[in-house]
Design a protein around this motif. Structure first.
Motif, mmCIF file in Angstrom:
data_model
loop_
_atom_site.group_PDB
_atom_site.id
_atom_site.type_symbol
_atom_site.label_atom_id
_atom_site.label_comp_id
_atom_site.label_asym_id
_atom_site.label_seq_id
_atom_site.Cartn_x
_atom_site.Cartn_y
_atom_site.Cartn_z
ATOM 1 N N VAL A 627 0.841 -1.193 0.000
ATOM 2 C CA VAL A 627 0.000 0.000 0.000
ATOM 3 C C VAL A 627 0.876 1.244 0.000
ATOM 4 O O VAL A 627 1.864 1.324 0.743
ATOM 5 N N TYR A 628 0.515 2.187 -0.866
ATOM 6 C CA TYR A 628 1.124 3.516 -0.865
ATOM 7 C C TYR A 628 0.064 4.507 -0.366
ATOM 8 O O TYR A 628 -1.023 4.602 -0.940
ATOM 9 N N LEU A 629 0.395 5.218 0.700
ATOM 10 C CA LEU A 629 -0.475 6.278 1.212
ATOM 11 C C LEU A 629 0.157 7.602 0.799
ATOM 12 O O LEU A 629 1.269 7.923 1.240
ATOM 13 N N VAL A 630 -0.525 8.371 -0.046
ATOM 14 C CA VAL A 630 0.078 9.591 -0.590
ATOM 15 C C VAL A 630 -0.661 10.843 -0.096
ATOM 16 O O VAL A 630 -1.770 10.763 0.433
ATOM 17 N N SER A 631 -0.017 11.976 -0.278
ATOM 18 C CA SER A 631 -0.606 13.285 0.067
ATOM 19 C C SER A 631 -0.975 13.392 1.544
ATOM 20 O O SER A 631 -1.994 13.990 1.895
ATOM 21 N N VAL A 632 -0.146 12.822 2.406
ATOM 22 C CA VAL A 632 -0.434 12.891 3.843
ATOM 23 C C VAL A 632 0.129 14.217 4.364
ATOM 24 O O VAL A 632 1.110 14.270 5.108
ATOM 25 N N ASN A 633 -0.524 15.293 3.928
ATOM 26 C CA ASN A 633 -0.115 16.639 4.339
ATOM 27 C C ASN A 633 -1.177 17.260 5.241
ATOM 28 O O ASN A 633 -2.201 16.639 5.539
ATOM 29 N N ASN A 634 -0.922 18.491 5.654
ATOM 30 C CA ASN A 634 -1.835 19.104 6.625
ATOM 31 C C ASN A 634 -3.083 19.706 5.981
ATOM 32 O O ASN A 634 -3.878 20.350 6.675
ATOM 33 N N TYR A 635 -3.266 19.488 4.672
ATOM 34 C CA TYR A 635 -4.537 19.849 4.040
ATOM 35 C C TYR A 635 -5.468 18.641 4.024
ATOM 36 O O TYR A 635 -6.630 18.745 4.417
ATOM 37 N N ASP A 636 -4.956 17.505 3.608
ATOM 38 C CA ASP A 636 -5.791 16.299 3.572
ATOM 39 C C ASP A 636 -5.917 15.646 4.949
ATOM 40 O O ASP A 636 -6.882 14.933 5.206
ATOM 41 N N PHE A 637 -4.931 15.907 5.823
ATOM 42 C CA PHE A 637 -4.965 15.323 7.171
ATOM 43 C C PHE A 637 -4.606 16.393 8.206
ATOM 44 O O PHE A 637 -3.560 16.333 8.840
ATOM 45 N N PRO A 638 -5.479 17.386 8.376
ATOM 46 C CA PRO A 638 -5.182 18.452 9.345
ATOM 47 C C PRO A 638 -5.334 17.961 10.780
ATOM 48 O O PRO A 638 -6.016 16.972 11.050
ATOM 49 N N SER A 639 -4.666 18.661 11.687
ATOM 50 C CA SER A 639 -4.760 18.331 13.116
ATOM 51 C C SER A 639 -5.204 19.531 13.940
ATOM 52 O O SER A 639 -4.921 19.604 15.131
ATOM 53 N N ALA A 640 -5.894 20.475 13.288
ATOM 54 C CA ALA A 640 -6.356 21.693 13.957
ATOM 55 C C ALA A 640 -5.194 22.534 14.459
ATOM 56 O O ALA A 640 -5.323 23.287 15.429
ATOM 57 N N ASP A 641 -4.026 22.410 13.809
ATOM 58 C CA ASP A 641 -2.891 23.281 14.108
ATOM 59 C C ASP A 641 -3.123 24.640 13.448
ATOM 60 O O ASP A 641 -3.907 24.755 12.497
ATOM 61 N N PRO A 642 -2.437 25.684 13.923
ATOM 62 C CA PRO A 642 -2.699 27.039 13.401
ATOM 63 C C PRO A 642 -2.545 27.175 11.887
ATOM 64 O O PRO A 642 -3.274 27.950 11.265
ATOM 65 N N ASP A 643 -1.606 26.448 11.274
ATOM 66 C CA ASP A 643 -1.359 26.597 9.842
ATOM 67 C C ASP A 643 -2.160 25.625 8.979
ATOM 68 O O ASP A 643 -1.996 25.608 7.760
ATOM 69 N N ASP A 644 -2.998 24.801 9.579
ATOM 70 C CA ASP A 644 -3.766 23.815 8.812
ATOM 71 C C ASP A 644 -4.898 24.480 8.040
ATOM 72 O O ASP A 644 -5.450 25.502 8.477
#
Length: 746
Positions: A627-644
């Motif tokens: 399995v390849y999991l791609v685009s795991v960035n703070n747009y597709d996977f935000p954590s409610a951080d200030p820059d998300d």
């Protein structure tokens, strides 16, 4: 014969009362439920007409349950298909309402509208509301967009559709009719503008359903519960009929769905619920919430059990998934930590001698890459890696999992260019998207006939069948580039063709290309003359001119039908709007099934030697070797951080408001008589969304059997690595270092 694990054997002892089971990915919950149903059939003396009721989430699971149960009861010498009933919750609700339609205020011949028809009726109600309230967008659009036609029409319509759909779904879940909402609004001292807008649209939508003598899927659930509450004799009859209720995928249950099954089982009934709260990934789209299953299992009156053993993945992949659970329990954002996005049990390997042992562990096959790739670079690297792996494992299964359909279609382009064998499990296939895209480009030009750039794209479409020939492809590019430089498109469309040719092409090219472009000019002229035709006729005319393959022509017919329905629902739609709709489909942002787009349950093992490109939502319940999991960035996977960034917060809406969340908050304030403060719901929605995306990441990790690669990209240039990925990378690098030290000490 089914050989249960010790924890499965505990569940199989169920004979009476309420039991709740938390099952990890790959724990064999479907097999356990099926075998339990077979055991109950063999050991329980059912009276005539009595049955065991199995309730699951999707239609594909119905057939799977029936197949497994039948195989088990055959071994016991029983008649397959007898003594049990498998239903989705919606089909169960339909059975209940169909038996007592008058008790729900329906005619005997009521109909059910599917999601497509429901969407069209809702869009029509919104279109009518916007015509009555043309100034409404100005209250919510950002100041720089408030007076721009595109945002005040199409974008406002899109956001209102999303907002009204969420509002109506929640209102139905709360058993609130349009009339009840109107009374609550009239008694309210302060204004709740979004609730008032959505309530009015809800009333129009409800009238449209009533006019057709129809209900939607959400109505089925609501009306089924109403019937059970108001018809005690009928409820008693169903309780006698269904001696046992076995519920699968209970983490995706809503309040109404849980209420229906609780009524059917009764205080003295037998109800077993199995699910994994860590795989609840549909909250964004439905009224489901994993809290209902978690609260059920935690109830002292319920026998709580676990299915923690899984033979799906290697120990390393299980360790990574467990670390994500552990990290979420101490998440650096207190509000997100309090939301408990992931909970125990942790995944345990299978015990010795298990018929499904874990694959041999390969820590080196788990790769978490921290490089900040561009979206293009990431796609290239993943495509190349897939190609190498498939060449070494021609009988293996592999998947590239994406958070959004649009990213999936981008990945497909690179796989196709690299010659990597692939199969799509997205909103639509690349073949369908290519047909829709070609039609979109022609309609887009006809809506803006003075655009040289759009004319150049139409030229490419006109010669689409020659693209595989390298020499022709080079010529197409050269001519298209020349067309883009035309200062006045009339120089081609009108009879001044020779002037343009002499300025753009060499003398050697002119004779042959003059004749070809004369034919192109004639074709474009015929489309321009046809532009006033009804949209479906125009689409069929264009499709007949540019497509040769039977499947492409058939897809063009389906597109024409789709646009005709849109035109009926939205009388104000014009060519630019229809073109925009097709571009949304072509970019995989909207669901559309063309000829050959398979709607059945996807089977990874049927595509060995190919890489599957699919969304994480569609991957649930499936598994692959790699399995390849791609685009795991703070747009597709935000954590409610200030820059998300958050998908629910549209850039053209003022003050970062999530209008769907704000509308639901106003609905709650209306129902409970509470105060409402703008903006609070948008902030809470960030936490809820981040919690769901953590579960989505967990689902992605647990799809892998033997090998897992996780990457991230910078998106449009400003995305960062997702916080959970950074945490997992730090953990995994530490594990690898400990492993290296241990190996050196041996």
């Amino acid at each position: 014969m089914f050989k249960p694990r010790p924890k499965q054997a505990e569940v199989l002892k169920f004979r009476r009362g309420y039991m709740g089971v938390a099952a990890v990915p790959g724990s064999g919950k479907t097999a356990t439920l099926s075998y339990l149903a077979a055991r109950l059939l063999a050991e329980t003396e059912l009276s005539r007409g009595q049955e065991i009721l199995i309730v699951t989430l999707v239609n594909a699971a119905v057939a799977n349950f029936a197949r497994q149960i039948n195989s088990y009861v055959k071994d016991d010498g029983f008649l397959p298909g007898y003594g049990y009933r498998v239903r989705t919750l919606h089909s169960l609700a339909h059975d209940i309402v169909r038996q007592k339609p008058t008790a729900a205020g329906l005619d005997d011949n009521f109909t059910i509208v599917d999601d497509r028809e429901s969407g069209e009726l809702l869009a029509s109600a919104i279109d009518a509301w916007i015509r009555r309230n043309p100034e409404a967008p100005d209250s919510y659009l950002g100041s720089e967009y408030a007076r721009k036609g595109f945002y005040r029409t199409q974008k406002w319509s899109e956001i209102l559709l999303e907002t009204a759909r969420s509002f109506i779904g929640q209102a139905k879940d709360e058993l609130l009719t349009p009339a009840a909402l109107r009374r609550l609004l009239e008694r309210r001292a302060d204004e709740l503008p979004l609730a008032a807008i959505c309530a009015e649209i809800y009333a129009d939508y409800d009238r449209a359903l009533a006019y057709r003598g129809a209900v939607d899927f959400q109505d089925l659930i609501r009306l089924a519960l109403t019937i059970l509450q108001n018809e005690p004799d009928y409820l008693a009859q169903l309780r006698r009929k269904w001696v046992y209720i076995l519920e699968d995928e209970a983490q995706d249950s809503s309040r109404l769905q849980e209420s229906i099954l609780r009524l059917l089982s009764g205080d003295g009934g037998n109800w077993l619920r199995v699910g994994d709260p860590n795989q609840a990934i549909f909250e964004t789209f439905t009224t489901a919430d994993p809290k209902y299953l978690r609260d059920f299992i935690a109830d002292p009156a319920v026998d709580g059990r676990e299915l923690p053993n899984s033979g799906r993945s290697t120990h390393s992949i299980q360790k990574l998934a467990n670390q994500l659970i552990a990290w979420s329990l101490r998440h650096p954002q207190p509000a997100l930590r309090a939301r408990t996005p992931l909970t125990v049990p942790y995944i345990l390997p299978t015990p010795p001698g298990d018929p499904q042992p874990n694959p041999p562990d390969m820590p080196e096959a788990v790769q978490l890459l921290g490089e900040n790739y561009s979206a293009t670079k990431e796609a290239m690297l993943v495509s190349a890696s897939c190609q190498r792996w498939l060449s070494q494992n021609p009988d293996g299964t592999a998947a590239i999992l994406v958070a959004r359909n649009g990213r999936g279609s981008e990945i497909v382009k690179f796989l196709r260019q690299s010659g990597v064998p692939y199969v799509e499990n997205l909103n639509s296939t690349s073949t369908t998207r290519a047909v829709v895209g070609a039609l979109a480009r022609v309609l887009g030009y006809l809506a803006d006939p003075k655009s040289a750039g759009k004319l150049a794209e139409v030229y490419r479409v006109w010669r689409r069948d020659e693209r595989e020939d390298a020499e022709a492809a080079a010529e197409i590019k050269r001519v298209a580039d020349g067309l883009r430089r035309i200062k006045n498109v009339e120089d081609l469309v009108a009879p001044r063709l020779s002037d343009w040719l002499e300025e753009t092409l060499s003398a050697d090219d002119q004779a042959e290309l003059r004749a070809q472009l004369a034919r192109f000019r004639e074709q474009v002229g015929s489309w321009l003359r046809a532009a006033e035709m009804p949209i479906d006729q125009l689409t069929l005319s264009v499709g007949g001119d540019i497509f040769r393959a039977v499947s492409d022509i058939a897809t063009a017919h389906m597109v024409a039908l789709h646009l005709a329905r849109l035109a009926e629902a939205h009388p104000l739609m014009r060519l630019p709007d229809f073109a925009a709709e097709l571009f949304e489909i072509a970019e995989n942002k909207r669901r559309f099934s063309g000829l050959g787009d398979d709607e059945s349950q996807f089977d990874p093992d049927a595509h060995r030697g190919k890489v599957t490109v699919t969304t994480l939502h569609k991957a649930k319940g499936l598994e692959w070797d790699r399995v390849y999991l791609v685009s795991v960035n703070n747009y597709d996977f935000p954590s409610a951080d200030p820059d998300d960034s958050f998908i629910g917060e549209k850039w053209y809406i003022r003050d970062d408001l999530n209008l769907s969340a704000e509308a639901l908050a106003q609905l709650e304030a209306l129902r409970e008589g509470q105060d409402y403060r703008e903006g609070g719901a948008s902030l809470k929605a960030r936490i809820d969304y981040a919690a769901e995306r953590l579960r989505l990441l967990y689902v992605g990790i647990t799809r892998a059997r033997k090998a897992l690669t996780i990457t991230w990209n910078t998106g449009r240039g400003d995305a960062a690595e997702a916080t959970p990925l950074l945490a997992l990378r730090t953990f995994w690098e530490g594990e690898r270092e400990k492993g290296a030290v241990h190996e050196a000490q041996r």
